[in-house]
Design an enzyme around this catalytic site. Structure first.
Site, short mmCIF file in Angstrom:
data_model
loop_
_atom_site.label_atom_id
_atom_site.label_comp_id
_atom_site.label_asym_id
_atom_site.label_seq_id
_atom_site.Cartn_x
_atom_site.Cartn_y
_atom_site.Cartn_z
N TYR A 128 0.83 -1.20 0.00
CA TYR A 128 0.00 0.00 0.00
C TYR A 128 0.88 1.27 0.00
CZ TYR A 128 -4.46 -2.32 1.47
OH TYR A 128 -5.61 -3.06 1.56
N GLY A 129 2.07 1.13 0.59
CA GLY A 129 2.87 2.31 0.93
C GLY A 129 3.48 3.07 -0.24
N CYS B 174 -1.94 -1.29 10.15
CA CYS B 174 -1.17 -0.82 9.00
C CYS B 174 -0.96 0.68 9.20
CB CYS B 174 -1.99 -1.10 7.73
SG CYS B 174 -1.28 -0.42 6.22
N ASN B 175 0.29 1.07 9.36
CA ASN B 175 0.60 2.50 9.56
C ASN B 175 0.16 3.34 8.37
OD1 ASN B 175 2.70 2.81 12.05
ND2 ASN B 175 2.95 0.84 11.05
N THR B 176 0.33 2.77 7.17
CA THR B 176 -0.01 3.52 5.95
C THR B 176 -1.51 3.81 5.90
OG1 THR B 176 1.82 2.36 4.87
CG2 THR B 176 0.26 3.50 3.44
N CYS C 149 6.29 0.62 10.29
CA CYS C 149 5.45 -0.17 9.39
C CYS C 149 5.32 -1.53 10.08
CB CYS C 149 6.13 -0.31 8.03
SG CYS C 149 5.43 -1.60 6.97
N THR C 150 4.13 -2.09 10.06
CA THR C 150 3.92 -3.31 10.85
C THR C 150 4.64 -4.53 10.27
OG1 THR C 150 1.81 -3.63 9.68
CG2 THR C 150 1.73 -2.53 11.83
#
Ligand code: DGL
Length: 257
Positions: free
Chosen positions: A44-45, A75-77, A184-185
């Site tokens: 995604y990032g 998800c950090n993103t 980021c996980t």
């Protein structure tokens, strides 16, 4: 109306959110979990904020229809670009996100140099930078890592390829960081490779325990905690058996899939 026995939905662009699922299981072993990894659409990032929001929204909708009582955006993103949309679309759910744990790292190293390793989208969003405000003497160094998610998704998190990638990316910072935020996980799975490249003296921080604690707090407040479950169900948008095998390996247990 949500029930205590309903699962907690956890999702990520792929297998990375399993690092958060591990922390959730540690904090709340009696909950049921439904994990969805969107590996078919990872990473995604490196996508636009609109794309990430659309993908995260469709996963959230799917989990909501499957009857989860809470949604952990592991998800950090997705958290950095889609949180408002997810909360707006799902007022029926507890929605908890994850952010790079810059505040936690800075509280340990208030005068230190702290690297933040994250996807290009998370770094570009800079949403987490407010956490550094109480620590004006901490130096925050932003390090985007464009291809690291793919290495983990391929199961090569403890490999020569991971060492080579990180060695090149982090070369300018070797011997110069006190701490590294794993923003980021997927990145907790490359900890061994990161230590090999940066040395053992650099402290690592990630947001999984804080996220698990916040999920616990919100479930407690809503009177939705469950102590009698413990079932983990894994789903993935890739139809391959290998991705579920990798998920179980990363979780460290044999669970229902
Ligand atoms: N695990 C996701 C995160 O925490 C990775 C995003 C991606 O797929 O690039 O940001």
């Amino acid at each position: 109306m949500a029930k205590r026995t309903d699962p907690i939905g956890v999702f990520d662009s792929g297998v990375g959110g399993i690092s958060v699922l591990r922390a959730l299981l540690h904090k709340m072993p009696g909950e049921n979990y439904l994990y969805f990894g969107d590996s078919a659409n990872a990473p995604y990032g490196t996508r636009t904020a609109e794309d990430v929001t659309a993908l995260a929204s469709s996963v959230a909708q799917r989990l909501s229809e499957q009857g989860v009582k809470a949604l952990v955006v592991a998800c950090n993103t997705s958290t950095s670009v889609a949180m408002e949309t997810l909360r707006k679309n799902h007022p029926e759910l507890i929605v908890v996100g994850i952010e790079p744990s810059v505040g936690l790292a800075a509280s340990h190293y208030p005068k230190g140099r702290i690297g933040v390793l994250a996807t290009p989208a998370t770094i570009a969003g800079r949403r987490f930078m407010y956490q550094a405000a109480p620590y004006p003497d901490a130096e925050i160094v932003l390090i985007p890592a464009p291809n690291l998610v793919e290495i983990v998704e391929a199961g090569k998190y403890d490999s020569q390829e991971a060492d080579d990638y990180l060695g090149k990316l982090l070369h300018p910072y070797i011997g110069k960081l006190d701490a590294l935020v794993l923003g980021c996980t997927h990145y907790p799975f490359v900890e061994k490779a990161l230590h090999r490249v940066l040395g053992e003296q650099v402290a690592f921080f990630d947001g999984s325990s804080i996220t698990a604690a916040e999920t616990y707090r919100q479930l407690l407040e809503a009177d939705l905690l469950n102590e009698d479950g413990g079932v983990v169900q894994m789903e993935n948008s890739l139809p391959d058996k290998e991705i579920l095998t990798l998920c179980m390996k990363l979780l460290g247990t044999k669970e229902d899939v």
